[in-house]
Design an enzyme around this catalytic site. Sequence first.
Site, PDB file in Angstrom:
ATOM      1  N   GLU A  96     -18.327 -44.692  40.170  1.00 30.88           N
ATOM      2  CA  GLU A  96     -17.451 -45.819  39.910  1.00 30.88           C
ATOM      3  C   GLU A  96     -16.151 -45.355  39.271  1.00 30.88           C
ATOM      4  OE1 GLU A  96     -20.441 -49.540  39.462  1.00 30.88           O
ATOM      5  OE2 GLU A  96     -20.115 -48.386  37.657  1.00 30.88           O
ATOM      6  N   CYS A 109      -9.232 -45.189  35.444  1.00 31.28           N
ATOM      7  CA  CYS A 109     -10.321 -44.529  34.714  1.00 31.28           C
ATOM      8  C   CYS A 109     -11.237 -43.898  35.753  1.00 31.28           C
ATOM      9  CB  CYS A 109     -11.064 -45.565  33.872  1.00 31.28           C
ATOM     10  SG  CYS A 109     -12.512 -44.901  33.052  1.00 31.28           S
ATOM     11  N   CYS A 116     -24.732 -38.334  34.072  1.00 38.52           N
ATOM     12  CA  CYS A 116     -24.253 -37.552  32.927  1.00 38.52           C
ATOM     13  C   CYS A 116     -25.460 -36.955  32.225  1.00 38.52           C
ATOM     14  CB  CYS A 116     -23.499 -38.472  31.954  1.00 38.52           C
ATOM     15  SG  CYS A 116     -22.758 -37.600  30.541  1.00 38.52           S
ATOM     16  N   CYS A 120     -26.180 -40.188  25.684  1.00 35.01           N
ATOM     17  CA  CYS A 120     -25.865 -40.908  24.443  1.00 35.01           C
ATOM     18  C   CYS A 120     -26.679 -42.213  24.430  1.00 35.01           C
ATOM     19  CB  CYS A 120     -24.367 -41.183  24.353  1.00 35.01           C
ATOM     20  SG  CYS A 120     -23.414 -39.642  24.321  1.00 35.01           S
ATOM     21  N   CYS A 123     -25.238 -45.569  25.966  1.00 31.88           N
ATOM     22  CA  CYS A 123     -24.459 -45.497  27.208  1.00 31.88           C
ATOM     23  C   CYS A 123     -25.363 -45.617  28.429  1.00 31.88           C
ATOM     24  CB  CYS A 123     -23.695 -44.168  27.250  1.00 31.88           C
ATOM     25  SG  CYS A 123     -22.731 -43.950  28.758  1.00 31.88           S
ATOM     26  N   CYS A 339     -16.463 -49.681  28.971  1.00 32.36           N
ATOM     27  CA  CYS A 339     -16.975 -48.375  28.545  1.00 32.36           C
ATOM     28  C   CYS A 339     -18.491 -48.385  28.483  1.00 32.36           C
ATOM     29  CB  CYS A 339     -16.498 -48.030  27.136  1.00 32.36           C
ATOM     30  SG  CYS A 339     -14.745 -47.910  26.996  1.00 32.36           S
TER      31      CYS A 339
HETATM   32  N1  SAH Z   1     -18.365 -38.122  28.322  1.00 35.80           N
HETATM   33  C1  SAH Z   1     -17.108 -38.603  27.766  1.00 35.80           C
HETATM   34  C2  SAH Z   1     -16.609 -39.872  28.459  1.00 35.80           C
HETATM   35  C3  SAH Z   1     -17.514 -41.032  28.178  1.00 35.80           C
HETATM   36  S1  SAH Z   1     -16.963 -42.681  28.428  1.00 35.80           S
HETATM   37  C4  SAH Z   1     -17.273 -38.852  26.285  1.00 35.80           C
HETATM   38  O1  SAH Z   1     -18.390 -38.768  25.784  1.00 35.80           O
HETATM   39  O2  SAH Z   1     -16.268 -39.105  25.619  1.00 35.80           O
HETATM   40  C5  SAH Z   1     -15.755 -43.021  27.230  1.00 35.80           C
HETATM   41  C6  SAH Z   1     -16.225 -43.619  25.914  1.00 35.80           C
HETATM   42  O3  SAH Z   1     -17.066 -44.776  26.050  1.00 35.80           O
HETATM   43  C7  SAH Z   1     -17.000 -42.628  25.078  1.00 35.80           C
HETATM   44  O4  SAH Z   1     -16.479 -42.620  23.775  1.00 35.80           O
HETATM   45  C8  SAH Z   1     -18.383 -43.226  25.090  1.00 35.80           C
HETATM   46  O5  SAH Z   1     -19.146 -42.806  23.992  1.00 35.80           O
HETATM   47  C9  SAH Z   1     -18.083 -44.697  25.073  1.00 35.80           C
HETATM   48  N2  SAH Z   1     -19.228 -45.542  25.397  1.00 35.80           N
HETATM   49  C10 SAH Z   1     -20.352 -45.196  26.055  1.00 35.80           C
HETATM   50  N3  SAH Z   1     -21.178 -46.251  26.129  1.00 35.80           N
HETATM   51  C11 SAH Z   1     -20.572 -47.293  25.522  1.00 35.80           C
HETATM   52  C12 SAH Z   1     -20.920 -48.660  25.306  1.00 35.80           C
HETATM   53  N4  SAH Z   1     -22.069 -49.163  25.750  1.00 35.80           N
HETATM   54  N5  SAH Z   1     -20.049 -49.431  24.631  1.00 35.80           N
HETATM   55  C13 SAH Z   1     -18.870 -48.940  24.209  1.00 35.80           C
HETATM   56  N6  SAH Z   1     -18.480 -47.667  24.411  1.00 35.80           N
HETATM   57  C14 SAH Z   1     -19.326 -46.848  25.055  1.00 35.80           C
END
Ligand code: SAH
Length: 359
Positions: A96, A109, A116, A120, A123, A339
């Site tokens: 996406e 974006c 991934c 986390c 996420c 995000c």
């Molecule tokens: N792998 C990269 C890009 C991730 S997406 C990273 O870790 O930075 C970009 C941001 O969205 C990251 O800070 C990630 O932690 C955040 N993110 C992930 N899941 C989320 C959620 N459910 N709500 C808000 N932000 C989220």
Amino acid sequence: MNAAARPLQLLDLDRRSLEGALAARGYQRFHAGQIFQWVYRRAVTDPAAMTDLPRELRQTLAAEAVVALPALASRDISVDGTEKFLFELDDRRRIESVFIPDTPAMTFCISTQVGCAMACAFCLTGRMGLVRQLTAGEIVGQVLALARHVDLAGKPFNVVFMGMGEPLHNYDETMTALRILTDAHGFAIGPRRITLSTVGLPPAIERLGREPIMPNIAVSLHAPTDALRAELVPIARKYGIADIIAVCKRLPLRKRSRITFEYVLLAGVNDRLQDARRLARLLGGLKSKVNLIPLNEAPGIPFRRPSDEAIDAFARTLADHGAVVSVRKSRGRDIRAACGQLIVEGSRKSAAQRLAVRM
Ligand code: SAH
């Protein structure tokens, strides 16, 4: 089919590699710049239409090269104007990308991996595990496809590496994509208009600091202590916050630029005022800003978004302790484009596989 018969994927090649490929076929190197202009600036992918190239070169390209754009599988538009694109790749894997208009710039974006490995806890993409790496062409192809679909070919836009995946866990392909995106003959996107968001892998950040092209860097910190961070971001068991801050301090920064620290706010988990004070202390002495991201909730994500009052209080405490703070406005939540909401496959890997991060 032998290797020589495999078509040249033009989008995989930075200009220097394309020059090499042309020279190997007996053509002048400078045609690479012309091809870049056609493909990236004018979104022309058919060699027959590249009228300033010698006829013979047009024929060679038609026979031996392809511009493989990701196929559009679906497109959703949010009430706030954000658009989510689901693209299908050659092997039918799906990724996406998101178009966020007027923030105030136009922003794309994009994803760097299918799934991934970072897992986390908050996420959705992390639940997929790593399915596979994207090629440079698949990364650049998202930008080209988005520019076409939203009619921004040849116009200015920002790019954020904040879609699916951890860009620094796909280092070489991400760097090739960065060289292509910034190339003066192509999109010519200034490095200041590009932001790479990383979970925080110190050796890769260190390496990035030595690259000729430095995008803006955002580091996903999410907690002020290693113990709390390890509960949210599994890779924190390998790399401590002190390592991340130390490597960030060594990064060569442009004038007036700051490293962004992203911090997902989770109710009752990392949103105490004491966490804000600790975070501000951690970042003291570093040219930085904190971007608070109130959690985008999703089914299966075992956390809650704090109240608006709690978010305000956290932001104010950070600011009172000297931090530069912004709160990310959630865009496209109604279409699951915000995000952490990007997920397109049901596949789940074991925890061991997800943690097997090779650096
Ligand atoms: N792998 C990269 C890009 C991730 S997406 C990273 O870790 O930075 C970009 C941001 O969205 C990251 O800070 C990630 O932690 C955040 N993110 C992930 N899941 C989320 C959620 N459910 N709500 C808000 N932000 C989220």
